[in-house]
Enzyme design. Structure first.
Site, PDB file in Angstrom:
ATOM      1  CG  ASP A  88      29.809  36.465  25.042  1.00 32.51           C
ATOM      2  OD1 ASP A  88      30.316  37.425  25.650  1.00 32.51           O
ATOM      3  OD2 ASP A  88      29.612  36.463  23.801  1.00 32.51           O
ATOM      4  CB  THR A 100      24.724  45.051  23.241  1.00 28.42           C
ATOM      5  OG1 THR A 100      25.716  45.943  22.731  1.00 28.42           O
ATOM      6  CG2 THR A 100      23.352  45.671  23.056  1.00 28.42           C
ATOM      7  NE  ARG A 101      22.608  40.387  20.807  1.00 27.01           N
ATOM      8  CZ  ARG A 101      22.337  39.505  19.861  1.00 27.01           C
ATOM      9  NH1 ARG A 101      21.140  38.970  19.779  1.00 27.01           N
ATOM     10  NH2 ARG A 101      23.278  39.138  19.002  1.00 27.01           N
ATOM     11  N   GLY A 155      40.773  43.070  27.124  1.00 25.76           N
ATOM     12  CA  GLY A 155      39.404  42.576  27.319  1.00 25.76           C
ATOM     13  C   GLY A 155      39.379  41.062  27.500  1.00 25.76           C
ATOM     14  CB  ILE A 156      37.466  38.903  29.913  1.00 22.51           C
ATOM     15  CG1 ILE A 156      37.986  39.558  31.200  1.00 22.51           C
ATOM     16  CG2 ILE A 156      37.203  37.415  30.104  1.00 22.51           C
ATOM     17  CD1 ILE A 156      39.156  38.870  31.840  1.00 22.51           C
ATOM     18  CG  ASP A 157      35.613  40.745  24.719  1.00 28.79           C
ATOM     19  OD1 ASP A 157      36.663  41.236  25.197  1.00 28.79           O
ATOM     20  OD2 ASP A 157      34.790  41.433  24.058  1.00 28.79           O
ATOM     21  NE  ARG A 158      41.215  42.739  21.694  1.00 31.58           N
ATOM     22  CZ  ARG A 158      42.140  43.689  21.507  1.00 31.58           C
ATOM     23  NH1 ARG A 158      42.199  44.729  22.331  1.00 31.58           N
ATOM     24  NH2 ARG A 158      42.984  43.599  20.501  1.00 31.58           N
ATOM     25  CG  ASP A 215      33.671  39.352  18.707  1.00 36.64           C
ATOM     26  OD1 ASP A 215      32.588  39.619  18.152  1.00 36.64           O
ATOM     27  OD2 ASP A 215      33.742  38.976  19.891  1.00 36.64           O
TER      28      ASP A 215
HETATM   29  N1  ATP Z   1      19.074  40.986  18.537  1.00 37.77           N
HETATM   30  C1  ATP Z   1      20.135  41.756  18.357  1.00 37.77           C
HETATM   31  N2  ATP Z   1      20.431  42.746  19.252  1.00 37.77           N
HETATM   32  C2  ATP Z   1      21.512  43.515  19.095  1.00 37.77           C
HETATM   33  N3  ATP Z   1      22.387  43.382  18.072  1.00 37.77           N
HETATM   34  C3  ATP Z   1      22.157  42.427  17.165  1.00 37.77           C
HETATM   35  C4  ATP Z   1      21.043  41.564  17.255  1.00 37.77           C
HETATM   36  N4  ATP Z   1      21.112  40.693  16.215  1.00 37.77           N
HETATM   37  C5  ATP Z   1      22.210  41.010  15.504  1.00 37.77           C
HETATM   38  N5  ATP Z   1      22.822  42.064  16.045  1.00 37.77           N
HETATM   39  C6  ATP Z   1      24.034  42.675  15.512  1.00 37.77           C
HETATM   40  O1  ATP Z   1      25.042  42.268  16.366  1.00 37.77           O
HETATM   41  C7  ATP Z   1      25.910  43.348  16.708  1.00 37.77           C
HETATM   42  C8  ATP Z   1      26.146  43.229  18.200  1.00 37.77           C
HETATM   43  O2  ATP Z   1      26.801  41.983  18.344  1.00 37.77           O
HETATM   44  P1  ATP Z   1      26.766  41.159  19.662  1.00 37.77           P
HETATM   45  O3  ATP Z   1      25.390  40.759  20.003  1.00 37.77           O
HETATM   46  O4  ATP Z   1      27.796  40.110  19.471  1.00 37.77           O
HETATM   47  O5  ATP Z   1      27.239  42.340  20.633  1.00 37.77           O
HETATM   48  P2  ATP Z   1      27.472  42.342  22.150  1.00 37.77           P
HETATM   49  O6  ATP Z   1      26.416  41.624  22.917  1.00 37.77           O
HETATM   50  O7  ATP Z   1      27.720  43.727  22.542  1.00 37.77           O
HETATM   51  O8  ATP Z   1      28.729  41.506  22.228  1.00 37.77           O
HETATM   52  P3  ATP Z   1      30.193  42.044  22.246  1.00 37.77           P
HETATM   53  O9  ATP Z   1      30.316  42.917  23.413  1.00 37.77           O
HETATM   54  O10 ATP Z   1      30.916  40.742  22.398  1.00 37.77           O
HETATM   55  O11 ATP Z   1      30.466  42.704  20.963  1.00 37.77           O
HETATM   56  C9  ATP Z   1      25.253  44.649  16.293  1.00 37.77           C
HETATM   57  O12 ATP Z   1      26.144  45.415  15.513  1.00 37.77           O
HETATM   58  C10 ATP Z   1      24.026  44.211  15.483  1.00 37.77           C
HETATM   59  O13 ATP Z   1      24.126  44.633  14.125  1.00 37.77           O
HETATM   60  C1  PAU Z   2      37.036  46.166  23.148  1.00 40.31           C
HETATM   61  C2  PAU Z   2      35.939  45.528  23.956  1.00 40.31           C
HETATM   62  C3  PAU Z   2      34.955  46.588  24.434  1.00 40.31           C
HETATM   63  C4  PAU Z   2      35.206  44.559  23.009  1.00 40.31           C
HETATM   64  O1  PAU Z   2      34.177  43.887  23.660  1.00 40.31           O
HETATM   65  C5  PAU Z   2      36.522  44.709  25.158  1.00 40.31           C
HETATM   66  O2  PAU Z   2      37.381  43.729  24.699  1.00 40.31           O
HETATM   67  C6  PAU Z   2      37.256  45.611  26.127  1.00 40.31           C
HETATM   68  O3  PAU Z   2      36.650  46.271  26.932  1.00 40.31           O
HETATM   69  N1  PAU Z   2      38.610  45.625  26.020  1.00 40.31           N
HETATM   70  C7  PAU Z   2      39.468  46.401  26.880  1.00 40.31           C
HETATM   71  C8  PAU Z   2      40.546  47.094  26.100  1.00 40.31           C
HETATM   72  C9  PAU Z   2      41.527  46.165  25.405  1.00 40.31           C
HETATM   73  O4  PAU Z   2      41.197  45.053  25.016  1.00 40.31           O
HETATM   74  O5  PAU Z   2      42.703  46.590  25.252  1.00 40.31           O
HETATM   75  K     K Z   3      33.195  42.383  19.910  1.00 40.30           K
END
Ligand code: ATP
Ligand code: PAU
Ligand code: K
Length: 243
Positions: free
Chosen positions: A6, A10-11, A94-97, A117
């Protein structure tokens, strides 16, 4: 054995699955990707396939590294999904959605479902009992709220997530924590409530990086599972690719 990947905003989060069991998991920054993937693949030599959902940017070298070692299945807007997509702009969904919605269909069949999410963004995805995906909502996640208060004002400090001492923030720091955290909890509780007014029987699934924090604090009964997206990727692989 399958590697589910996934790539978030961010991560990167990954899990190793053997049929329905999650054997191992990891989460890391994109800069560490090649290193961490190599470690996982060294440890689990039986992994032959990977399924990848990507919303954030992923470097070509990372993709090449994965493709050199295994068969990589990348989910696209055209991948088969177990629901009817009624989004008005399916190409921009979004693909994640889409993956979360498919997980809801596989794990909670034939009922009204709301997937929340809570990550970089908070996404809300609603699938009705007839498997119509209708859409939902997108709002800023917890960390994004703290960062935007700091980035777009002259005087507000950058704080990290902390439970507010109460409703009435009595200092700058407490006012920020109260606004961000209480606002976030009211949003989630309030939106669930509004979905329940429209769909009395509703299954709510909570996932994302802030799952544990949120699950402790929301009033509404929910299924909380921080690995829901990774598990959904495993189901998608079993149902649509490895049929
Ligand atoms: N190690 C970490 N790094 C960043 N965010 C973290 C961490 N641990 C917990 N979080 C929390 O998780 C949230 C980010 O979630 P997640 O890691 O699912 O985001 P993501 O990688 O951007 O994924 P998505 O794009 O699916 O939301 C932040 O709001 C933060 O509070
Ligand atoms: C909303 C995010 C950024 C959440 O990761 C992602 O699902 C995305 O880029 N979506 C595109 C816009 C939409 O879902 O309508
Ligand atoms: K999300």
């Amino acid at each position: 054995m399958l590697l589910a990947i996934d790539v978030g905003n961010t991560r990167i989060k990954v899990a190793v699955f053997e049929k329905d069991s999650l054997l191992d998991q990891d989460a890391f920054d994109k800069t560490e990707a090649v290193n961490r993937f190599s470690k996982i693949l060294e440890k689990y030599t039986q992994i032959e396939n990977a399924i990848l959902s990507r919303v954030g940017f992923l470097d070509e070298t990372v993709l090449k590294c994965l493709e050199s070692r295994l068969t990589l299945h990348v989910i696209t807007p055209d991948s088969p999904m177990p629901f009817y997509n009624r989004y008005e702009t399916p190409k921009t969904l979004g693909i994640d959605r889409m993956v979360l919605a498919s997980g809801a269909v596989f794990q909670f069949p034939k009922q009204n479902r709301l997937v929340i999410d809570s990550g970089t963004c908070i996404t809300y995805d609603f699938i009705d009992a007839d498997d119509n995906y209708l859409g939902g909502a997108i709002s800023p996640g917890l960390r994004l709220r703290y960062e935007s208060l700091h980035n777009y004002t002259a005087k507000l400090p950058l704080l990290t997530l902390e439970n507010p001492s109460g409703l009435i923030g009595g200092s700058t720091k407490q006012s920020i924590h109260s606004g961000v955290v209480n606002g976030f909890l009211c949003e989630v509780d309030g939106l669930i409530e509004r979905y329940r007014q429209q769909y009395q029987v509703l299954t709510v699934i909570l996932t994302g990086g802030d799952t544990d924090f949120l699950a402790k604090s929301v009033k509404n009964t929910i299924f909380a599972n921080p690995n829901f997206l990774l598990e959904s990727l495993n189901h998608l692989y079993q149902y649509t690719i490895n049929k």
